[in-house]
Design a protein around this motif. Structure first.
Motif, short mmCIF file in Angstrom:
data_model
loop_
_atom_site.label_atom_id
_atom_site.label_comp_id
_atom_site.label_asym_id
_atom_site.label_seq_id
_atom_site.Cartn_x
_atom_site.Cartn_y
_atom_site.Cartn_z
N MET A 162 55.68 55.37 29.61
CA MET A 162 55.61 56.83 29.73
C MET A 162 54.73 57.24 30.90
N ARG A 163 55.17 58.23 31.63
CA ARG A 163 54.33 58.78 32.68
C ARG A 163 53.10 59.45 32.04
N ASP A 164 51.96 59.27 32.64
CA ASP A 164 50.68 59.81 32.15
C ASP A 164 50.21 59.14 30.87
N ALA A 165 50.78 57.97 30.55
CA ALA A 165 50.39 57.29 29.31
C ALA A 165 48.91 56.92 29.32
N GLU A 166 48.41 56.43 30.45
CA GLU A 166 47.01 56.03 30.51
C GLU A 166 46.09 57.24 30.34
N ARG A 167 46.43 58.34 30.98
CA ARG A 167 45.61 59.55 30.84
C ARG A 167 45.66 60.05 29.40
N ALA A 168 46.82 59.91 28.76
CA ALA A 168 46.97 60.37 27.38
C ALA A 168 46.11 59.55 26.43
N ILE A 169 46.07 58.24 26.62
CA ILE A 169 45.27 57.43 25.69
C ILE A 169 43.78 57.67 25.92
N GLU A 170 43.40 57.99 27.17
CA GLU A 170 42.01 58.37 27.42
C GLU A 170 41.67 59.66 26.69
N ARG A 171 42.61 60.59 26.70
CA ARG A 171 42.37 61.87 26.01
C ARG A 171 42.25 61.63 24.52
N LEU A 172 43.12 60.83 23.95
CA LEU A 172 43.04 60.54 22.53
C LEU A 172 41.74 59.83 22.18
N SER A 173 41.32 58.92 23.05
CA SER A 173 40.05 58.22 22.83
C SER A 173 38.89 59.20 22.81
N ASP A 174 38.89 60.13 23.77
CA ASP A 174 37.80 61.10 23.86
C ASP A 174 37.73 62.00 22.64
N CYS A 175 38.87 62.28 22.02
CA CYS A 175 38.86 63.23 20.90
C CYS A 175 38.84 62.53 19.54
N GLY A 176 38.59 61.22 19.53
CA GLY A 176 38.30 60.57 18.26
C GLY A 176 39.41 59.79 17.61
N ALA A 177 40.51 59.53 18.32
CA ALA A 177 41.55 58.68 17.74
C ALA A 177 41.05 57.24 17.64
N HIS A 178 41.34 56.59 16.54
CA HIS A 178 40.92 55.21 16.34
C HIS A 178 42.08 54.21 16.45
N LEU A 179 43.28 54.67 16.18
CA LEU A 179 44.40 53.75 16.00
C LEU A 179 45.70 54.42 16.44
N VAL A 180 46.54 53.69 17.19
CA VAL A 180 47.86 54.18 17.58
C VAL A 180 48.90 53.19 17.09
N LEU A 181 49.88 53.68 16.33
CA LEU A 181 50.99 52.88 15.84
C LEU A 181 52.24 53.26 16.60
N SER A 182 52.96 52.27 17.13
CA SER A 182 54.14 52.57 17.93
C SER A 182 55.18 51.46 17.79
N GLY A 183 56.34 51.66 18.41
CA GLY A 183 57.44 50.70 18.37
C GLY A 183 58.13 50.62 19.70
N HIS A 184 59.47 50.84 19.70
CA HIS A 184 60.30 50.99 20.89
C HIS A 184 60.64 49.67 21.59
N LEU A 185 59.70 48.76 21.73
CA LEU A 185 59.91 47.56 22.53
C LEU A 185 60.49 46.40 21.74
N HIS A 186 60.55 46.50 20.42
CA HIS A 186 61.00 45.41 19.56
C HIS A 186 60.15 44.15 19.77
N ARG A 187 58.88 44.37 20.02
CA ARG A 187 57.94 43.28 20.24
C ARG A 187 56.64 43.57 19.51
N TRP A 188 56.03 42.51 18.98
CA TRP A 188 54.76 42.64 18.28
C TRP A 188 53.60 42.61 19.26
#
Length: 263
Positions: A162-188
């Protein structure tokens, strides 16, 4: 302790039918507080596929919440894709495009990362990001994000990040997110994000596909997360011999420098 079962990329319309009952059985046997589904319920967003997906959800005993994936909007019906991209998802799965789940010690927010104008690559919706941050600011527990598309991926992955993915995870980190659950790639994949600040403040768990025949050199799987903050144990459950069994487990601890592997 709080338990989350994380599944993704079921792809009804292109599944291994012999895995359906074992997956339902394994999820119910895990007795999670929440089943988190990170998109791609269907292969081509057809009504019959959505009905099968809904039938699967109705067999789960635990509460569940979900976000759509890119396969959950129509590929071949352009009118549906551009004019009513989430119509069938809203009807059969969930009308809420930003669902939330809160209980003592846990706050979960789902983000819609689907881009109807691009088939594979997702998008960050900054309004949803701001809303998620407001919700997390009022939470005193573990803050979890659900998203179909990952915010970080290995270099050998052919799909575009995703475009801006790195900036987005920095924003989530700054506002207190601890965990991100995702899929899409069919890989662990399970490990902390490596942010520009060099602090692993957010742990990522990507699961593969629970039911689909569209494997990427890995087995069908899902995750069971046991959360006893500041510790999280992530167990990978894989399909073998007609049932889902534990393949591996990793424990992470949250400290001053963020997440680190404890086992």
């Amino acid at each position: 302790m709080i338990r989350i079962a994380h599944i993704s990329d079921l792809h009804f319309g292109r599944t291994s039918p012999e895995l359906l009952l074992p997956l339902v059985t394994a999820l119910n046997a895990a007795k999670p507080d929440l089943v988190a589904v990170t998109g791609d319920f269907t292969q081509r967003a057809r009504r019959s596929q959505y009905r099968a997906a809904r039938g699967f959800l109705d067999r789960l005993r635990a509460p569940w919440m979900a976000v759509p994936g890119n396969h959950d909007v129509s590929l071949d019906n352009l009118w549906l894709r551009f004019m009513r991209p989430y119509g069938r998802y809203r009807r059969y799965i969930c009308n809420d495009m930003m669902p939330t789940h809160q209980q003592e010690g846990l706050c979960v927010v789902g983000l819609n990362t689907v881009d109807r104008f691009r088939w594979q690559r997702g998008r960050v919706r900054w309004l949803q990001m701001r809303q998620a941050c407001r919700i997390f600011s009022q939470s005193e527990g573990v803050n979890v994000v659900l998203a179909h598309h990952p915010f970080e991926q290995d270099e050998d992955v052919e799909k575009s990040l995703m475009r801006d993915a790195e900036r987005a995870i920095e924003r989530l980190s700054d506002c207190g997110a601890h965990l991100v659950l995702s899929g899409h790639l069919h890989r662990w994949r399970t490990e902390p994000f490596l942010s520009r600040k060099n602090h692993a403040q957010v742990l990522q768990v990507h699961v593969g596909t629970g039911l689909s025949t569209r494997l990427r050199g890995q087995e069908n799987d899902f995750a069971v997360l046991d959360i006893a903050h500041p510790d999280i144990t992530v167990r990978r459950m894989v399909a073998r011999g007609g049932r889902f069994v534990e393949d591996s487990a990793r424990r992470f601890t949250f400290g001053d420098q963020g997440w680190h592997s404890a086992a």
